[in-house]
Design an enzyme around this catalytic site. Structure first.
Site, PDB file in Angstrom:
ATOM      1  N   HIS A  40       0.845  -1.206   0.000  1.00 42.27           N
ATOM      2  CA  HIS A  40       0.000   0.000   0.000  1.00 42.27           C
ATOM      3  C   HIS A  40       0.879   1.254   0.000  1.00 42.27           C
ATOM      4  O   HIS A  40       0.561   2.247  -0.667  1.00 42.27           O
ATOM      5  CB  HIS A  40      -0.891   0.020   1.241  1.00 42.27           C
ATOM      6  CG  HIS A  40      -1.870  -1.121   1.313  1.00 42.27           C
ATOM      7  ND1 HIS A  40      -1.765  -2.121   2.241  1.00 42.27           N
ATOM      8  CD2 HIS A  40      -2.961  -1.403   0.567  1.00 42.27           C
ATOM      9  CE1 HIS A  40      -2.756  -2.978   2.072  1.00 42.27           C
ATOM     10  NE2 HIS A  40      -3.498  -2.572   1.070  1.00 42.27           N
ATOM     11  N   GLN A  64     -17.844  -7.600  -0.971  1.00 44.36           N
ATOM     12  CA  GLN A  64     -16.935  -8.354  -1.835  1.00 44.36           C
ATOM     13  C   GLN A  64     -16.462  -9.648  -1.173  1.00 44.36           C
ATOM     14  O   GLN A  64     -15.632 -10.362  -1.715  1.00 44.36           O
ATOM     15  CB  GLN A  64     -15.755  -7.500  -2.293  1.00 44.36           C
ATOM     16  CG  GLN A  64     -14.726  -7.148  -1.222  1.00 44.36           C
ATOM     17  CD  GLN A  64     -13.675  -6.193  -1.756  1.00 44.36           C
ATOM     18  OE1 GLN A  64     -13.931  -5.015  -1.984  1.00 44.36           O
ATOM     19  NE2 GLN A  64     -12.452  -6.679  -1.946  1.00 44.36           N
ATOM     20  N   LYS A 152      -0.551  -7.330  -7.597  1.00 45.93           N
ATOM     21  CA  LYS A 152      -0.789  -8.655  -7.003  1.00 45.93           C
ATOM     22  C   LYS A 152      -2.213  -9.077  -7.340  1.00 45.93           C
ATOM     23  O   LYS A 152      -2.484 -10.221  -7.636  1.00 45.93           O
ATOM     24  CB  LYS A 152      -0.573  -8.655  -5.490  1.00 45.93           C
ATOM     25  CG  LYS A 152      -0.680 -10.084  -4.934  1.00 45.93           C
ATOM     26  CD  LYS A 152      -0.342 -10.149  -3.473  1.00 45.93           C
ATOM     27  CE  LYS A 152      -1.438  -9.586  -2.617  1.00 45.93           C
ATOM     28  NZ  LYS A 152      -2.693 -10.355  -2.698  1.00 45.93           N
ATOM     29  N   VAL A 179       4.805  -5.708  -4.553  1.00 48.72           N
ATOM     30  CA  VAL A 179       5.907  -5.518  -3.597  1.00 48.72           C
ATOM     31  C   VAL A 179       6.077  -6.830  -2.829  1.00 48.72           C
ATOM     32  O   VAL A 179       5.085  -7.426  -2.391  1.00 48.72           O
ATOM     33  CB  VAL A 179       5.613  -4.346  -2.624  1.00 48.72           C
ATOM     34  CG1 VAL A 179       6.741  -4.182  -1.617  1.00 48.72           C
ATOM     35  CG2 VAL A 179       5.415  -3.046  -3.408  1.00 48.72           C
TER      36      VAL A 179
HETATM   37  O1  PAF Z   1      -7.785  -4.456  -3.352  1.00 42.61           O
HETATM   38  C1  PAF Z   1      -8.464  -4.135  -2.361  1.00 42.61           C
HETATM   39  O2  PAF Z   1      -7.955  -3.889  -1.261  1.00 42.61           O
HETATM   40  C2  PAF Z   1      -9.975  -4.036  -2.522  1.00 42.61           C
HETATM   41  O3  PAF Z   1     -10.459  -5.009  -3.390  1.00 42.61           O
HETATM   42  C3  PAF Z   1     -10.450  -2.637  -2.941  1.00 42.61           C
HETATM   43  C4  PAF Z   1      -9.937  -2.272  -4.318  1.00 42.61           C
HETATM   44  C5  PAF Z   1      -9.972  -1.596  -1.935  1.00 42.61           C
HETATM   45  C6  PAF Z   1     -11.980  -2.587  -2.986  1.00 42.61           C
HETATM   46  O4  PAF Z   1     -12.539  -2.859  -1.750  1.00 42.61           O
END
Ligand code: PAF
Length: 298
Positions: A40, A64, A152, A179
């Protein structure tokens, strides 16, 4: 750095930036689910380089996750995340609650009909509908010029690029390199779930992908099924590995190569992608290979 939890305040803050700084300030969005790590951080660094205003969102998106997946136990640590985002020099961090993002049950979803049915989409039905829906909402709220995602999750990038193109969204998806830890393990928030033995055995993913890519770069002539077999046999040599998929396909179109197709002859970039469970933790990893045939077209 401003910490903002409501959509209305976020919209006001972005408007303020545009008025106080420049109307045409470039807004960069880094969507995350928190429990931030070096992967990140690299997205935020890239966002800082390419944008005037950097907005980081931290939201564990319930829609999700499938039933029985790790939504409840997904690692969270707001204090640590805020410290990291601050160090990275973000301007705004947006941390909405589930009620703020979904005040009532979602009756509208964004569904990308191709690129979503294979790989992780096959093992996690509905996962990408949740991703594209929340990312569209974030895009509508923040209205970024650029949005940054890690390779990734290469399939996620391919799906989001398709969505942005199909819906004429005025944002560029910026893919950023994977990374890795020094020993090759791709950084992931879920790595904390691994026992030390699982973590040790999980190194087989990056090792096998790198080995096959090395052979391809050295000019070895192999078919898609030979690549899959080689990756599979290396991965199953780790007794704790339970393979979900090992695939060879074009990127970003995500078209599976035919078994007897020679990788060297493909006219597109090729991705080797794996998903493997170690204990209860499902890890994904991938590597790209650019065949000479594809290079000659660039
Ligand atoms: O890759 C992620 O961390 C998630 O799928 C995202 C893009 C933040 C959507 O919730």
């Amino acid at each position: 750095m401003e910490v903002i939890r409501s959509i209305i305040e976020l919209r006001q803050a972005i408007k303020r930036y545009k008025v106080n700084h420049m109307v045409d300030s470039k807004i960069g969005l880094v969507p995350t689910m928190g429990y931030l790590h070096g992967g990140h951080a690299s997205l935020m660094t890239r966002a800082r380089e390419m944008s005037d205003v950097v907005v980081v969102s931290i939201f564990v998106n319930p829609i999700q996750f499938g039933p029985g997946e790790d939504y409840e136990t997904y690692p969270r640590n707001e204090e640590r995340d805020l410290a990291l985002v601050e160090i990275q020099g973000a301007d705004i961090v947006f941390i909405p609650t589930v009620d703020e993002m979904y005040p009532q049950p979602t009756k509208t979803k964004i569904i990308v009909s191709e690129r979503t049915e294979l790989l992780c989409g096959a093992s996690r039905p509905g996962h990408f509908d949740g991703v594209t829906t929340v990312v569209s909402k974030l895009m509508n709220i923040v209205q970024p010029d650029l949005a940054f995602f890690g390779m990734k999750d290469a399939q996620q990038i391919a799906v989001l690029q398709q969505m942005v193109r199909d819906l004429n969204m005025n944002v560029e998806i910026v893919p950023c390199p994977i990374v890795r830890e020094k020993d090759g393990l791709a950084l992931s928030s879920r790595n904390v779930y691994l026992s030390s033995e699982e973590r040790r055995q999980a190194l087989v993913l990056s090792r096998s992908l790198r080995e096959v890519k090395g052979e391809l770069d050295d000019g070895k002539t192999v078919t898609a099924s030979e690549v899959r077999e080689k990756l599979t046999s290396m991965i199953v040599s780790s007794p704790l590995a339970v393979i979900d998929y090992v695939q060879v396909l074009t990127f970003p179109e995500l078209i599976l190569l035919q078994d007897d197709e020679l990788l060297a002859d493909v006219h597109d970039q090729v991705m080797m992608a794996v998903a493997v469970k170690f204990g209860t933790t499902r890890l994904i990893d991938n590597i790209l290979f650019m065949p000479k045939e594809a290079l000659s077209l660039v």
